[in-house]
Design a protein around this motif. Structure first.
Motif, PDB file in Angstrom:
ATOM      1  N   LEU A   1       0.849  -1.191   0.000  1.00 53.54           N
ATOM      2  CA  LEU A   1       0.000   0.000   0.000  1.00 53.54           C
ATOM      3  C   LEU A   1       0.887   1.245   0.000  1.00 53.54           C
ATOM      4  O   LEU A   1       1.830   1.333   0.799  1.00 53.54           O
ATOM      5  CB  LEU A   1      -0.893   0.013   1.239  1.00 53.54           C
ATOM      6  CG  LEU A   1      -1.812  -1.207   1.421  1.00 53.54           C
ATOM      7  CD1 LEU A   1      -2.480  -1.177   2.787  1.00 53.54           C
ATOM      8  CD2 LEU A   1      -2.844  -1.274   0.317  1.00 53.54           C
ATOM      9  N   VAL A   2       0.570   2.174  -0.886  1.00 50.94           N
ATOM     10  CA  VAL A   2       1.355   3.399  -0.986  1.00 50.94           C
ATOM     11  C   VAL A   2       0.406   4.595  -0.939  1.00 50.94           C
ATOM     12  O   VAL A   2      -0.431   4.767  -1.838  1.00 50.94           O
ATOM     13  CB  VAL A   2       2.192   3.434  -2.274  1.00 50.94           C
ATOM     14  CG1 VAL A   2       2.973   4.745  -2.355  1.00 50.94           C
ATOM     15  CG2 VAL A   2       3.141   2.247  -2.325  1.00 50.94           C
ATOM     16  N   GLU A   3       0.561   5.427   0.096  1.00 56.10           N
ATOM     17  CA  GLU A   3      -0.278   6.604   0.252  1.00 56.10           C
ATOM     18  C   GLU A   3       0.344   7.818  -0.431  1.00 56.10           C
ATOM     19  O   GLU A   3       1.567   7.901  -0.581  1.00 56.10           O
ATOM     20  CB  GLU A   3      -0.475   6.958   1.735  1.00 56.10           C
ATOM     21  CG  GLU A   3      -1.090   5.869   2.582  1.00 56.10           C
ATOM     22  CD  GLU A   3      -0.058   5.072   3.339  1.00 56.10           C
ATOM     23  OE1 GLU A   3      -0.383   4.479   4.384  1.00 56.10           O
ATOM     24  OE2 GLU A   3       1.112   5.028   2.876  1.00 56.10           O
ATOM     25  N   SER A   4      -0.514   8.763  -0.798  1.00 56.19           N
ATOM     26  CA  SER A   4      -0.056  10.041  -1.334  1.00 56.19           C
ATOM     27  C   SER A   4      -1.121  11.088  -1.050  1.00 56.19           C
ATOM     28  O   SER A   4      -2.262  10.750  -0.710  1.00 56.19           O
ATOM     29  CB  SER A   4       0.217   9.944  -2.834  1.00 56.19           C
ATOM     30  OG  SER A   4      -0.956   9.579  -3.529  1.00 56.19           O
ATOM     31  N   GLY A   5      -0.730  12.357  -1.194  1.00 58.53           N
ATOM     32  CA  GLY A   5      -1.694  13.435  -1.082  1.00 58.53           C
ATOM     33  C   GLY A   5      -1.644  14.241   0.194  1.00 58.53           C
ATOM     34  O   GLY A   5      -2.389  15.215   0.340  1.00 58.53           O
ATOM     35  N   GLY A   6      -0.786  13.863   1.136  1.00 58.44           N
ATOM     36  CA  GLY A   6      -0.687  14.635   2.364  1.00 58.44           C
ATOM     37  C   GLY A   6      -0.021  15.978   2.120  1.00 58.44           C
ATOM     38  O   GLY A   6       0.458  16.270   1.026  1.00 58.44           O
ATOM     39  N   GLY A   7      -0.017  16.813   3.160  1.00 59.35           N
ATOM     40  CA  GLY A   7       0.620  18.115   3.031  1.00 59.35           C
ATOM     41  C   GLY A   7       0.192  19.053   4.131  1.00 59.35           C
ATOM     42  O   GLY A   7      -0.384  18.633   5.137  1.00 59.35           O
ATOM     43  N   LEU A   8       0.487  20.323   3.917  1.00 60.64           N
ATOM     44  CA  LEU A   8       0.161  21.381   4.866  1.00 60.64           C
ATOM     45  C   LEU A   8      -1.024  22.171   4.330  1.00 60.64           C
ATOM     46  O   LEU A   8      -1.019  22.591   3.169  1.00 60.64           O
ATOM     47  CB  LEU A   8       1.368  22.300   5.055  1.00 60.64           C
ATOM     48  CG  LEU A   8       1.168  23.566   5.889  1.00 60.64           C
ATOM     49  CD1 LEU A   8       0.835  23.198   7.326  1.00 60.64           C
ATOM     50  CD2 LEU A   8       2.426  24.437   5.823  1.00 60.64           C
ATOM     51  N   VAL A   9      -2.022  22.382   5.179  1.00 59.59           N
ATOM     52  CA  VAL A   9      -3.219  23.107   4.768  1.00 59.59           C
ATOM     53  C   VAL A   9      -3.701  23.948   5.944  1.00 59.59           C
ATOM     54  O   VAL A   9      -3.474  23.593   7.112  1.00 59.59           O
ATOM     55  CB  VAL A   9      -4.314  22.122   4.290  1.00 59.59           C
ATOM     56  CG1 VAL A   9      -4.777  21.217   5.419  1.00 59.59           C
ATOM     57  CG2 VAL A   9      -5.469  22.837   3.644  1.00 59.59           C
ATOM     58  N   GLN A  10      -4.351  25.044   5.641  1.00 61.73           N
ATOM     59  CA  GLN A  10      -4.912  25.884   6.691  1.00 61.73           C
ATOM     60  C   GLN A  10      -6.224  25.288   7.206  1.00 61.73           C
ATOM     61  O   GLN A  10      -6.919  24.561   6.477  1.00 61.73           O
ATOM     62  CB  GLN A  10      -5.154  27.298   6.172  1.00 61.73           C
ATOM     63  CG  GLN A  10      -3.880  28.094   5.957  1.00 61.73           C
ATOM     64  CD  GLN A  10      -4.164  29.548   5.647  1.00 61.73           C
ATOM     65  OE1 GLN A  10      -5.213  29.887   5.105  1.00 61.73           O
ATOM     66  NE2 GLN A  10      -3.232  30.421   5.999  1.00 61.73           N
ATOM     67  N   ALA A  11      -6.552  25.611   8.425  1.00 60.94           N
ATOM     68  CA  ALA A  11      -7.827  25.175   8.993  1.00 60.94           C
ATOM     69  C   ALA A  11      -8.979  25.614   8.091  1.00 60.94           C
ATOM     70  O   ALA A  11      -8.984  26.736   7.569  1.00 60.94           O
ATOM     71  CB  ALA A  11      -7.998  25.753  10.392  1.00 60.94           C
ATOM     72  N   GLY A  12      -9.934  24.698   7.899  1.00 55.19           N
ATOM     73  CA  GLY A  12     -11.047  24.957   7.005  1.00 55.19           C
ATOM     74  C   GLY A  12     -10.822  24.485   5.586  1.00 55.19           C
ATOM     75  O   GLY A  12     -11.764  24.450   4.785  1.00 55.19           O
ATOM     76  N   GLY A  13      -9.579  24.138   5.274  1.00 52.45           N
ATOM     77  CA  GLY A  13      -9.245  23.688   3.934  1.00 52.45           C
ATOM     78  C   GLY A  13      -9.531  22.221   3.707  1.00 52.45           C
ATOM     79  O   GLY A  13     -10.097  21.538   4.565  1.00 52.45           O
ATOM     80  N   SER A  14      -9.115  21.747   2.532  1.00 50.96           N
ATOM     81  CA  SER A  14      -9.385  20.362   2.121  1.00 50.96           C
ATOM     82  C   SER A  14      -8.126  19.704   1.596  1.00 50.96           C
ATOM     83  O   SER A  14      -7.218  20.372   1.080  1.00 50.96           O
ATOM     84  CB  SER A  14     -10.450  20.337   1.024  1.00 50.96           C
ATOM     85  OG  SER A  14     -11.684  20.859   1.472  1.00 50.96           O
ATOM     86  N   LEU A  15      -8.082  18.387   1.734  1.00 49.55           N
ATOM     87  CA  LEU A  15      -7.050  17.551   1.129  1.00 49.55           C
ATOM     88  C   LEU A  15      -7.699  16.255   0.692  1.00 49.55           C
ATOM     89  O   LEU A  15      -8.695  15.815   1.290  1.00 49.55           O
ATOM     90  CB  LEU A  15      -5.931  17.233   2.119  1.00 49.55           C
ATOM     91  CG  LEU A  15      -4.850  18.271   2.396  1.00 49.55           C
ATOM     92  CD1 LEU A  15      -3.920  17.767   3.500  1.00 49.55           C
ATOM     93  CD2 LEU A  15      -4.059  18.593   1.144  1.00 49.55           C
ATOM     94  N   ARG A  16      -7.096  15.633  -0.321  1.00 52.06           N
ATOM     95  CA  ARG A  16      -7.551  14.316  -0.758  1.00 52.06           C
ATOM     96  C   ARG A  16      -6.382  13.349  -0.722  1.00 52.06           C
ATOM     97  O   ARG A  16      -5.382  13.566  -1.427  1.00 52.06           O
ATOM     98  CB  ARG A  16      -8.125  14.371  -2.172  1.00 52.06           C
ATOM     99  CG  ARG A  16      -8.808  13.080  -2.603  1.00 52.06           C
ATOM    100  CD  ARG A  16      -9.079  13.083  -4.079  1.00 52.06           C
ATOM    101  NE  ARG A  16     -10.039  12.059  -4.490  1.00 52.06           N
ATOM    102  CZ  ARG A  16     -10.104  11.529  -5.704  1.00 52.06           C
ATOM    103  NH1 ARG A  16      -9.265  11.942  -6.634  1.00 52.06           N
ATOM    104  NH2 ARG A  16     -11.011  10.632  -5.994  1.00 52.06           N
TER     105      ARG A  16
END
Length: 123
Positions: A4-19
């Motif tokens: 299993l290989v994950e991707s898509g993490g990062g730094l985001v401001q509160a209220g934002g979105s990530l996938r």
């Protein structure tokens, strides 16, 4: 053996979105329930969301219900986690995991794990 290989993490401001995405290989993908599990610094691993073999049933922790959505594409051997309305307390390493059974909420029952992807939510 499933990889299993994950991707898509990062730094985001509160209220934002990530996938987040998790690509699986080395096994029959739809033999496994899939989940996203997270671990914040100094805390135990915590179940976040799970999805059944065919994707018809989903399960969420109370802390993310209504904000996160798990989905899977068995044709692409991939599971996703759409994270909306992110909060600083969502900051953690997020792991993708697979289980041949159906325990969903029991983190200790998962058979295969990815390496994790960091999600950081700033206030």
């Amino acid at each position: 053996q499933v990889q299993l290989v994950e991707s898509g993490g990062g730094l985001v401001q509160a209220g934002g979105s990530l996938r987040l995405s998790c690509a699986a290989s080395g096994g029959t993908f739809d033999d496994y329930i899939m989940a996203w599990i997270r671990q914040a610094p100094g805390k135990q691993r915590e179940f976040v969301a799970g999805i059944s073999w065919g994707g018809t049933k989903t399960y969420y922790s109370d802390s993310v219900k209504g904000r996160f959505t798990i989905s899977r594409d068995n044709a692409k051997n991939t599971v996703y986690l759409q994270m909306d309305s992110l909060k600083p307390e969502d900051t953690a390493v997020y792991y993708c995991a697979a289980e041949a059974g159906s325990h969903y909420y029991l983190v200790s029952e998962y058979d295969y794990w990815g390496q994790g992807t960091q999600v950081t939510v700033s206030s």
